[in-house]
Design a protein around this motif. Sequence first.
Motif, mmCIF file in Angstrom:
data_model
loop_
_atom_site.group_PDB
_atom_site.id
_atom_site.type_symbol
_atom_site.label_atom_id
_atom_site.label_comp_id
_atom_site.label_asym_id
_atom_site.label_seq_id
_atom_site.Cartn_x
_atom_site.Cartn_y
_atom_site.Cartn_z
ATOM 1 N N GLY A 58 0.792 -1.223 0.000
ATOM 2 C CA GLY A 58 0.000 0.000 0.000
ATOM 3 C C GLY A 58 0.825 1.274 0.000
ATOM 4 O O GLY A 58 0.302 2.347 -0.301
ATOM 5 N N ASP A 61 1.247 3.034 -3.614
ATOM 6 C CA ASP A 61 0.030 3.753 -3.993
ATOM 7 C C ASP A 61 -0.136 5.021 -3.153
ATOM 8 O O ASP A 61 -0.501 6.075 -3.667
ATOM 9 N N GLN A 64 2.346 7.586 -4.503
ATOM 10 C CA GLN A 64 2.006 8.051 -5.850
ATOM 11 C C GLN A 64 0.762 8.934 -5.881
ATOM 12 O O GLN A 64 0.632 9.778 -6.760
ATOM 13 N N THR A 65 -0.139 8.750 -4.946
ATOM 14 C CA THR A 65 -1.380 9.535 -4.962
ATOM 15 C C THR A 65 -1.310 10.756 -4.056
ATOM 16 O O THR A 65 -2.268 11.526 -4.012
#
Length: 80
Positions: A58, A61, A64-65
Amino acid sequence: MAERKPKAPPATQAEGDLPQKTEHNAIEVVAKCDSFRRAGRVFGRDPVQIEISALKEGELDLLQTEPMLAVQLIQLSEEA
């Protein structure tokens, strides 16, 4: 009736371009401010390289977000 001809698939590469096979094994992270914490790490204006295998589930992600971070997938050389 006019005979229909099948359409050719759209070109995905310019002529002469060779397909590039790259496998990303790391990310490079830069904060958009002087200091920013995320995923248990501190990021600043200097790039930080992290091997993807070193990230917990996790975290890729999450990084990256995050709008306060600029994250780029990179390939680190295997020479070490």
